[in-house]
Design a protein around this motif. Structure first.
Motif, PDB file in Angstrom:
ATOM      1  N   MET A 278       0.831  -1.199   0.000  1.00 45.64           N
ATOM      2  CA  MET A 278       0.000   0.000   0.000  1.00 45.64           C
ATOM      3  C   MET A 278       0.872   1.258   0.000  1.00 45.64           C
ATOM      4  O   MET A 278       1.983   1.260   0.494  1.00 45.64           O
ATOM      5  CB  MET A 278      -0.830  -0.057   1.293  1.00 45.64           C
ATOM      6  CG  MET A 278      -1.801   1.037   1.527  1.00 45.64           C
ATOM      7  SD  MET A 278      -2.806   0.632   2.986  1.00 45.64           S
ATOM      8  CE  MET A 278      -1.694   1.073   4.328  1.00 45.64           C
ATOM      9  N   ARG A 279       0.333   2.343  -0.590  1.00 42.97           N
ATOM     10  CA  ARG A 279       1.052   3.610  -0.615  1.00 42.97           C
ATOM     11  C   ARG A 279       0.269   4.619   0.195  1.00 42.97           C
ATOM     12  O   ARG A 279      -0.913   4.828  -0.050  1.00 42.97           O
ATOM     13  CB  ARG A 279       1.152   4.122  -2.054  1.00 42.97           C
ATOM     14  CG  ARG A 279       2.096   3.323  -2.923  1.00 42.97           C
ATOM     15  CD  ARG A 279       1.370   2.618  -4.047  1.00 42.97           C
ATOM     16  NE  ARG A 279       2.028   1.357  -4.384  1.00 42.97           N
ATOM     17  CZ  ARG A 279       2.673   1.140  -5.509  1.00 42.97           C
ATOM     18  NH1 ARG A 279       2.752   2.067  -6.411  1.00 42.97           N
ATOM     19  NH2 ARG A 279       3.236  -0.023  -5.732  1.00 42.97           N
ATOM     20  N   GLU A 280       0.914   5.228   1.173  1.00 41.86           N
ATOM     21  CA  GLU A 280       0.291   6.339   1.884  1.00 41.86           C
ATOM     22  C   GLU A 280       1.377   7.174   2.552  1.00 41.86           C
ATOM     23  O   GLU A 280       2.534   6.757   2.623  1.00 41.86           O
ATOM     24  CB  GLU A 280      -0.770   5.863   2.891  1.00 41.86           C
ATOM     25  CG  GLU A 280      -0.257   5.150   4.100  1.00 41.86           C
ATOM     26  CD  GLU A 280      -1.382   4.733   5.069  1.00 41.86           C
ATOM     27  OE1 GLU A 280      -2.581   4.896   4.751  1.00 41.86           O
ATOM     28  OE2 GLU A 280      -1.046   4.233   6.149  1.00 41.86           O
ATOM     29  N   SER A 281       0.988   8.329   3.027  1.00 39.92           N
ATOM     30  CA  SER A 281       1.985   9.201   3.622  1.00 39.92           C
ATOM     31  C   SER A 281       2.091   8.957   5.125  1.00 39.92           C
ATOM     32  O   SER A 281       1.181   8.415   5.749  1.00 39.92           O
ATOM     33  CB  SER A 281       1.660  10.657   3.320  1.00 39.92           C
ATOM     34  OG  SER A 281       0.341  10.928   3.691  1.00 39.92           O
ATOM     35  N   LEU A 282       3.219   9.331   5.662  1.00 41.77           N
ATOM     36  CA  LEU A 282       3.487   9.173   7.091  1.00 41.77           C
ATOM     37  C   LEU A 282       4.530  10.203   7.488  1.00 41.77           C
ATOM     38  O   LEU A 282       5.151  10.826   6.630  1.00 41.77           O
ATOM     39  CB  LEU A 282       3.999   7.765   7.405  1.00 41.77           C
ATOM     40  CG  LEU A 282       5.439   7.459   6.979  1.00 41.77           C
ATOM     41  CD1 LEU A 282       6.035   6.409   7.887  1.00 41.77           C
ATOM     42  CD2 LEU A 282       5.519   7.024   5.541  1.00 41.77           C
ATOM     43  N   THR A 283       4.722  10.369   8.788  1.00 40.37           N
ATOM     44  CA  THR A 283       5.789  11.240   9.268  1.00 40.37           C
ATOM     45  C   THR A 283       6.991  10.376   9.624  1.00 40.37           C
ATOM     46  O   THR A 283       6.884   9.454  10.430  1.00 40.37           O
ATOM     47  CB  THR A 283       5.328  12.034  10.503  1.00 40.37           C
ATOM     48  OG1 THR A 283       4.183  12.802  10.136  1.00 40.37           O
ATOM     49  CG2 THR A 283       6.419  12.962  11.008  1.00 40.37           C
ATOM     50  N   VAL A 284       8.111  10.668   8.978  1.00 40.70           N
ATOM     51  CA  VAL A 284       9.346   9.971   9.346  1.00 40.70           C
ATOM     52  C   VAL A 284      10.168  10.900  10.230  1.00 40.70           C
ATOM     53  O   VAL A 284      10.095  12.121  10.080  1.00 40.70           O
ATOM     54  CB  VAL A 284      10.162   9.507   8.115  1.00 40.70           C
ATOM     55  CG1 VAL A 284       9.399   8.479   7.309  1.00 40.70           C
ATOM     56  CG2 VAL A 284      10.548  10.687   7.233  1.00 40.70           C
ATOM     57  N   TYR A 285      10.871  10.324  11.180  1.00 45.67           N
ATOM     58  CA  TYR A 285      11.601  11.145  12.142  1.00 45.67           C
ATOM     59  C   TYR A 285      12.796  10.375  12.698  1.00 45.67           C
ATOM     60  O   TYR A 285      12.861   9.146  12.591  1.00 45.67           O
ATOM     61  CB  TYR A 285      10.662  11.552  13.294  1.00 45.67           C
ATOM     62  CG  TYR A 285       9.948  10.377  13.947  1.00 45.67           C
ATOM     63  CD1 TYR A 285      10.540   9.646  14.982  1.00 45.67           C
ATOM     64  CD2 TYR A 285       8.681   9.973  13.509  1.00 45.67           C
ATOM     65  CE1 TYR A 285       9.896   8.571  15.559  1.00 45.67           C
ATOM     66  CE2 TYR A 285       8.027   8.887  14.081  1.00 45.67           C
ATOM     67  CZ  TYR A 285       8.637   8.192  15.107  1.00 45.67           C
ATOM     68  OH  TYR A 285       8.003   7.107  15.664  1.00 45.67           O
ATOM     69  N   ASP A 286      13.697  11.132  13.268  1.00 44.18           N
ATOM     70  CA  ASP A 286      14.820  10.535  13.987  1.00 44.18           C
ATOM     71  C   ASP A 286      14.331  10.311  15.424  1.00 44.18           C
ATOM     72  O   ASP A 286      13.956  11.277  16.095  1.00 44.18           O
ATOM     73  CB  ASP A 286      15.995  11.524  13.951  1.00 44.18           C
ATOM     74  CG  ASP A 286      17.124  11.092  14.867  1.00 44.18           C
ATOM     75  OD1 ASP A 286      17.143   9.915  15.288  1.00 44.18           O
ATOM     76  OD2 ASP A 286      17.983  11.947  15.170  1.00 44.18           O
ATOM     77  N   PRO A 287      14.289   9.065  15.905  1.00 45.12           N
ATOM     78  CA  PRO A 287      13.744   8.804  17.246  1.00 45.12           C
ATOM     79  C   PRO A 287      14.386   9.678  18.327  1.00 45.12           C
ATOM     80  O   PRO A 287      13.702  10.146  19.241  1.00 45.12           O
ATOM     81  CB  PRO A 287      14.043   7.331  17.480  1.00 45.12           C
ATOM     82  CG  PRO A 287      14.276   6.745  16.142  1.00 45.12           C
ATOM     83  CD  PRO A 287      14.767   7.839  15.250  1.00 45.12           C
ATOM     84  N   ALA A 288      15.693   9.931  18.199  1.00 43.18           N
ATOM     85  CA  ALA A 288      16.399  10.725  19.223  1.00 43.18           C
ATOM     86  C   ALA A 288      15.821  12.133  19.305  1.00 43.18           C
ATOM     87  O   ALA A 288      15.693  12.710  20.386  1.00 43.18           O
ATOM     88  CB  ALA A 288      17.888  10.784  18.895  1.00 43.18           C
TER      89      ALA A 288
END
Lengths: 361, 220
Positions: A182-192
């Protein structure tokens, strides 16, 4: 110094398998071991494309037995190692993960469920719940996070590493072929950057000092000669697992406070349930939803509270009662009636859930 | 106007099929005969297969497998459709929708006449909201790795969350990459459903193509 794979928090558009590869990078995984199987292949593809840039490693093994055991080997050598598989590969993965349970080793396995039994279909199913939650020839002491979309795949893949290394039980991220593709958007982040402290792996064998003198001996056994010795070991682990289970268990619920009917679903099917329930509550129906995020351990206290409050629980799943079985055990002795809507290996739409709810309330 | 022969290629999930089918529909609306060819033998999950009849009803000829024709082949069912091999011999315009990445573009070698057809143009579809093509340098590397490209299509979007600034940000990055590559930006593709309007050209002066989204129906 090497740049972090994700330096700034941003929205991104991805497929689920890519999300897992990026999340494992963000979680600081060192190496992936794997054997190809649809629908998890692009986890390997993306990991291997990213790996050289960030000095990570990959080993393709000859099958899933080897992928599981080499993952364990990597972990024992002090690497943050993981693997990914599906279907028949998940069956083979149960042997090494049973060993991880016995030796109390952290390991992360991402499962993108496919149809079953056996080779079956490649995209849509929730038929690996029983296998993933309770597989192996032990007592099923592992953690299983069931994801319902790309943000979950990112968040829980990162979390799975921390859970595994903190509690030392094998930890599974349970997706499915639909989420994988599936294709959808999300927020990617550096856990730190979000204040998430990542577990730091350390070698479990080959450590400095004399065992028993400078440090406790490293004893990792999966063989026991005496029944009593095994009993003590298993009971000890079981007690510990029961103690930490409430800390690990996660769920999501809505509208259950005054509902007559609670719809219970996990994973991708939960998305259809959420849509149907939100629509019907807006129309004034006394219906709510309950989504176990962890299928192992289940949020037992909350399930029992729910079962004591509502008249009926409707379990919806793309399997023939695998979630329902877990739920019945957790809710055993409570008065709520459990009814099911089961579609093994095929999708469930919000419209179908809506129709079923209207039949019941 | 002379015969149109276009190939849509690019990264995984960049929007190749959505752009290819919209281009075919645009051509068909002009009253021209056009054939859209599903050449994706890389990824079996998203293909034109489930929407081929709808596309035919909209005036586009389609070469694609029917699921029942490949039943029983399982994951090995993604072989080249025989008609696809001879697609360039058809009368009228031809739009080829390839599978992703370098493996996808190799499929072109299986199409008779593809390597010698003087009208054939290869367009590389780019979405800069995808992490592997998020930066100008990433786009340049990706396009170079694909071998042949005659133009770039800025298909930057965030699904239903797409805004004008997301698209324009992509337009700037794709234009910068195109400059380094010595290529043209053929178009910026924008879904009809996005929040706000961009007009007939993007902030870099490239033409805007409006997309009518259909691929969400195509996941089997």
């Amino acid at each position: 110094m090497l740049q972090k794979p994700i330096r700034e928090e941003k929205r991104a558009f991805m497929t689920g398998n890519e999300v897992v590869a990026w999340a494992a990078m963000a979680a600081g995984a060192d190496i992936m071991y794997g054997y190809p199987i649809t629908p998890q292949n692009e986890i390997m593809h993306y990991w291997t494309r990213l790996a050289p840039k960030y000095q990570k490693k990959f080993l393709q093994t000859e099958d899933e037995l080897s992928a599981g055991f080499t993952t364990i080997g990597g972990v024992m050598a002090g690497r943050k190692a993981f693997t990914a598989t599906a279907g028949p590969g998940n069956i083979l993965m149960q042997e090494p993960m049973s060993m991880a349970e016995m030796m109390r080793l952290p390991a992360v396995v991402v499962v993108q469920q496919r149809g079953g039994p056996s080779t079956a279909t490649v995209i849509y199913s929730q038929q690996e719940v029983t296998l993933t939650a309770t597989g192996g020839n032990g007592e099923g002491m592992r953690v299983v996070y069931s994801t319902a979309g790309h943000q979950d795949l990112f968040d829980y893949t990162i979390k799975a590493f921390n859970t595994a290394w903190k509690y030392r039980f094998p930890t599974f991220v349970l997706g499915d072929g639909y989420q994988a593709k599936m294709r959808e958007s999300l927020t990617v982040y550096d856990p730190a950057a979000r204040g998430v402290e990542l577990a730091e792996p350390e070698p479990l064998v080959g450590r400095e000092g004399v065992p028993g003198k400078d440090r406790p001996p490293s004893q990792y056994r999966n063989t026991f000669n005496l029944e009593e010795e095994l009993y003590e070991k298993v009971i000890g682990d079981a007690r510990e697992y029961e103690k930490i289970a409430p800390e690990i268990a996660e769920y999501q619920s809505y509208g259950i406070e005054d509902a007559h009917l609670a719809v219970v679903a996990h994973g991708v099917v939960f998305r259809a349930v959420r849509e149907a329930v939100e629509k019907l509550t807006a129309q004034g129906l006394k219906v709510g939803y309950f989504r176990p995020v962890t299928l192992r351990p289940l949020p037992v206290t909350q399930i029992r509270d729910l079962a004591a409050r509502v008249q009926k629980m409707l379990v919806v799943e793309s399997a023939y009662g695998q979630l329902a079985r877990l739920l019945k055990e957790a809710a055993s002795g409570t008065p709520a009636e459990i009814v099911t809507y089961l579609k093994p290996g095929i999708g469930v739409t919000a419209g179908e859930v809506e129709t079923k709810i209207r039949e019941l309330v | 106007m002379s015969r149109i022969v276009e190939v849509y290629t690019g990264e995984y999930a960049a929007g190749k099929s959505e752009n290819a089918l919209n281009r075919a529909l645009e051509i068909a609306r002009c009253g021209r005969k056009v054939t859209l060819v599903d050449l994706d033998i890389v990824e079996p999950a998203y293909t034109l297969r489930p929407i081929q009849d709808e596309l035919r009803r909209m005036g586009v000829g389609v070469i694609a497998w029917r699921t029942e024709d490949t039943a029983g082949l399982g994951e090995a069912g993604t072989t080249l459709h025989p008609a696809a091999r001879w697609a360039l011999r058809r009368e009228g315009d031809v739009i080829l929708d390839l599978g992703y990445g370098t493996e996808g573009i190799r499929t072109l070698n299986l199409v008779v006449g593809a390597n010698t057809n003087p009208r054939l143009k290869v367009y590389n579809v780019v979405n800069t909201c995808r992490p592997l093509t998020a930066g100008v340098r990433d786009v340049v590397e990706q396009v170079r790795a694909m071998g042949r490209s005659d133009g770039l299509i800025n298909n930057t979007h965030l699904g239903p969350e797409t805004t004008v600034s997301v698209v324009q940000d992509g337009a700037r990055k794709v234009a910068a990459a195109a400059k380094i590559l010595g290529l043209r930006v053929t178009a910026t593709a924008v879904a009809k459903s996005i929040d706000g309007t961009i007009g007939r050209s993007d902030c870099m002066g490239n033409p805007v193509r409006e997309l009518r989204l259909m691929m969400h129906k195509a996941f089997w």
